[in-house]
Write a protein that holds these residues in place. Structure first.
Motif, PDB file in Angstrom:
ATOM      1  N   LYS A  33     -13.235   7.479   9.469  1.00  0.00           N
ATOM      2  CA  LYS A  33     -12.335   7.588   8.313  1.00  0.00           C
ATOM      3  C   LYS A  33     -11.882   6.197   7.870  1.00  0.00           C
ATOM      4  CE  LYS A  33     -11.614  12.137   8.459  1.00  0.00           C
ATOM      5  NZ  LYS A  33     -12.499  13.051   8.050  1.00  0.00           N
ATOM      6  N   PRO A  34     -11.507   6.074   6.603  1.00  0.00           N
ATOM      7  CA  PRO A  34     -11.044   4.764   6.124  1.00  0.00           C
ATOM      8  C   PRO A  34      -9.615   4.471   6.575  1.00  0.00           C
ATOM      9  CG  PRO A  34     -10.877   6.374   4.382  1.00  0.00           C
ATOM     10  CD  PRO A  34     -11.548   7.070   5.535  1.00  0.00           C
ATOM     11  N   LEU A  35      -9.289   3.201   6.555  1.00  0.00           N
ATOM     12  CA  LEU A  35      -7.925   2.745   6.818  1.00  0.00           C
ATOM     13  C   LEU A  35      -7.335   2.247   5.508  1.00  0.00           C
ATOM     14  CD1 LEU A  35      -8.516   0.701  10.096  1.00  0.00           C
ATOM     15  CD2 LEU A  35      -7.509   2.980   9.897  1.00  0.00           C
ATOM     16  N   ILE A  36      -6.021   2.283   5.410  1.00  0.00           N
ATOM     17  CA  ILE A  36      -5.350   1.779   4.216  1.00  0.00           C
ATOM     18  C   ILE A  36      -4.595   0.513   4.585  1.00  0.00           C
ATOM     19  CG2 ILE A  36      -3.625   2.262   2.446  1.00  0.00           C
ATOM     20  CD1 ILE A  36      -4.388   5.233   2.755  1.00  0.00           C
ATOM     21  N   PHE A  37      -4.820  -0.531   3.807  1.00  0.00           N
ATOM     22  CA  PHE A  37      -4.180  -1.821   4.026  1.00  0.00           C
ATOM     23  C   PHE A  37      -3.341  -2.180   2.812  1.00  0.00           C
ATOM     24  CE2 PHE A  37      -7.762  -1.914   6.848  1.00  0.00           C
ATOM     25  CZ  PHE A  37      -7.313  -2.626   7.950  1.00  0.00           C
ATOM     26  N   GLN A  38      -2.280  -2.915   3.071  1.00  0.00           N
ATOM     27  CA  GLN A  38      -1.475  -3.451   1.976  1.00  0.00           C
ATOM     28  C   GLN A  38      -2.168  -4.699   1.461  1.00  0.00           C
ATOM     29  OE1 GLN A  38       2.781  -3.858   2.624  1.00  0.00           O
ATOM     30  NE2 GLN A  38       2.688  -5.850   1.633  1.00  0.00           N
ATOM     31  N   ALA A  39      -2.248  -4.800   0.148  1.00  0.00           N
ATOM     32  CA  ALA A  39      -2.907  -5.956  -0.463  1.00  0.00           C
ATOM     33  C   ALA A  39      -1.886  -7.055  -0.719  1.00  0.00           C
ATOM     34  CB  ALA A  39      -3.616  -5.531  -1.738  1.00  0.00           C
ATOM     35  N   GLU A  40      -2.036  -7.688  -1.858  1.00  0.00           N
ATOM     36  CA  GLU A  40      -1.233  -8.862  -2.182  1.00  0.00           C
ATOM     37  C   GLU A  40       0.250  -8.573  -2.331  1.00  0.00           C
ATOM     38  OE1 GLU A  40      -4.026  -7.948  -3.640  1.00  0.00           O
ATOM     39  OE2 GLU A  40      -5.424  -9.610  -3.427  1.00  0.00           O
ATOM     40  N   THR A  41       0.598  -7.350  -2.698  1.00  0.00           N
ATOM     41  CA  THR A  41       2.006  -6.979  -2.847  1.00  0.00           C
ATOM     42  C   THR A  41       2.214  -5.627  -2.171  1.00  0.00           C
ATOM     43  OG1 THR A  41       1.693  -5.777  -4.918  1.00  0.00           O
ATOM     44  CG2 THR A  41       2.138  -8.150  -5.099  1.00  0.00           C
ATOM     45  N   PRO A  42       3.433  -5.288  -1.813  1.00  0.00           N
ATOM     46  CA  PRO A  42       3.673  -4.008  -1.139  1.00  0.00           C
ATOM     47  C   PRO A  42       3.221  -2.785  -1.949  1.00  0.00           C
ATOM     48  CG  PRO A  42       5.582  -5.427  -0.913  1.00  0.00           C
ATOM     49  CD  PRO A  42       4.635  -6.110  -1.862  1.00  0.00           C
ATOM     50  N   LEU A  43       3.197  -2.899  -3.258  1.00  0.00           N
ATOM     51  CA  LEU A  43       2.803  -1.764  -4.091  1.00  0.00           C
ATOM     52  C   LEU A  43       1.289  -1.633  -4.244  1.00  0.00           C
ATOM     53  CD1 LEU A  43       5.515  -2.051  -6.875  1.00  0.00           C
ATOM     54  CD2 LEU A  43       5.489  -0.539  -4.886  1.00  0.00           C
ATOM     55  N   ARG A  44       0.564  -2.663  -3.891  1.00  0.00           N
ATOM     56  CA  ARG A  44      -0.898  -2.641  -4.022  1.00  0.00           C
ATOM     57  C   ARG A  44      -1.525  -2.417  -2.659  1.00  0.00           C
ATOM     58  NH1 ARG A  44      -2.962  -7.656  -7.024  1.00  0.00           N
ATOM     59  NH2 ARG A  44      -4.828  -6.403  -7.154  1.00  0.00           N
ATOM     60  N   LYS A  45      -2.338  -1.405  -2.576  1.00  0.00           N
ATOM     61  CA  LYS A  45      -3.016  -1.076  -1.324  1.00  0.00           C
ATOM     62  C   LYS A  45      -4.515  -0.950  -1.584  1.00  0.00           C
ATOM     63  CE  LYS A  45       1.015   1.336   0.500  1.00  0.00           C
ATOM     64  NZ  LYS A  45       1.578   0.209   1.161  1.00  0.00           N
ATOM     65  N   PHE A  46      -5.295  -1.038  -0.519  1.00  0.00           N
ATOM     66  CA  PHE A  46      -6.730  -0.829  -0.661  1.00  0.00           C
ATOM     67  C   PHE A  46      -7.257  -0.087   0.556  1.00  0.00           C
ATOM     68  CE2 PHE A  46      -6.335  -4.962   1.376  1.00  0.00           C
ATOM     69  CZ  PHE A  46      -7.317  -4.947   2.362  1.00  0.00           C
ATOM     70  N   VAL A  47      -8.369   0.578   0.345  1.00  0.00           N
ATOM     71  CA  VAL A  47      -9.027   1.374   1.379  1.00  0.00           C
ATOM     72  C   VAL A  47     -10.138   0.533   2.001  1.00  0.00           C
ATOM     73  CG1 VAL A  47     -10.510   3.386   1.734  1.00  0.00           C
ATOM     74  CG2 VAL A  47      -8.505   3.550   0.256  1.00  0.00           C
ATOM     75  N   ALA A  48     -10.303   0.678   3.318  1.00  0.00           N
ATOM     76  CA  ALA A  48     -11.360  -0.060   4.007  1.00  0.00           C
ATOM     77  C   ALA A  48     -12.034   0.836   5.044  1.00  0.00           C
ATOM     78  CB  ALA A  48     -10.782  -1.292   4.698  1.00  0.00           C
ATOM     79  N   TYR A  49     -13.352   0.859   4.977  1.00  0.00           N
ATOM     80  CA  TYR A  49     -14.142   1.495   6.024  1.00  0.00           C
ATOM     81  C   TYR A  49     -14.555   0.379   6.976  1.00  0.00           C
ATOM     82  CZ  TYR A  49     -14.443   5.738   3.258  1.00  0.00           C
ATOM     83  OH  TYR A  49     -14.131   6.872   2.557  1.00  0.00           O
ATOM     84  N   ILE A  50     -14.241   0.544   8.224  1.00  0.00           N
ATOM     85  CA  ILE A  50     -14.570  -0.468   9.220  1.00  0.00           C
ATOM     86  C   ILE A  50     -15.860  -0.064   9.922  1.00  0.00           C
ATOM     87  CG2 ILE A  50     -13.778  -1.680  11.301  1.00  0.00           C
ATOM     88  CD1 ILE A  50     -12.094  -2.260   8.750  1.00  0.00           C
ATOM     89  N   ASP A  51     -16.883  -0.848   9.693  1.00  0.00           N
ATOM     90  CA  ASP A  51     -18.182  -0.654  10.329  1.00  0.00           C
ATOM     91  C   ASP A  51     -18.687   0.788  10.205  1.00  0.00           C
ATOM     92  OD1 ASP A  51     -20.469  -1.231  11.800  1.00  0.00           O
ATOM     93  OD2 ASP A  51     -19.466  -0.990  13.730  1.00  0.00           O
TER      94      ASP A  51
END
Length: 133
Positions: A33-51
């Motif tokens: 499953k993907p993880l959710i990370f905070q991007a440049e600001t607290p309101l901006r997030k992005f999804v990441a699939y790790i390997d």
């Protein structure tokens, strides 16, 4: 107690706890499953699939998570914060595979680390350039 057990363990408990928590979330989903990370600001997030192809070992998966977690840490510096919020500055994540010497770029469009090579270079460059146009 951690300092007596191991200096590395003490450092990890103090500084790498957020990365370890995300890694444990990934483990619970059997790395699928993907993880959710905070991007440049607290309101901006992005999804990441790790390997998602499951080609890296556990330490590499944790290292990739930590690389993405550092985006949030870097963005917290006051002298960068306002420029990031105004989109005058963009930060990117690169991950170095120490075993092979290959460099990976975290592609937000692909939602994963992508090997930088002759095949992927033009597409990745285009992705980076879109931030600066």
């Amino acid at each position: 107690d951690n300092r007596r057990i191991s200096p590395l363990r003490a450092w990890l408990c103090t500084h790498a706890f957020s990365s370890l928590e995300k890694f444990q979330q990934l483990e619970l989903t059997d790395y699928s499953k993907p993880l959710i990370f905070q991007a440049e600001t607290p309101l901006r997030k992005f999804v990441a699939y790790i390997d998602p192809e499951n080609k890296f070992n556990i330490e590499d998966k944790l290292s990739q998570i930590n690389t993405l977690q550092q985006l949030q840490n870097i963005a917290s510096y006051g002298f960068l914060k306002s420029r990031l919020e105004k989109h005058e500055l963009h930060i990117h994540a690169l991950w170095f595979d120490i075993y092979t010497g290959e460099v990976y770029y975290f592609s937000r469009s692909a939602k994963q680390f992508v090997l930088i090579d002759e095949e992927s270079f033009a597409k990745l460059l285009g992705e980076v350039e879109q931030y600066y146009s």
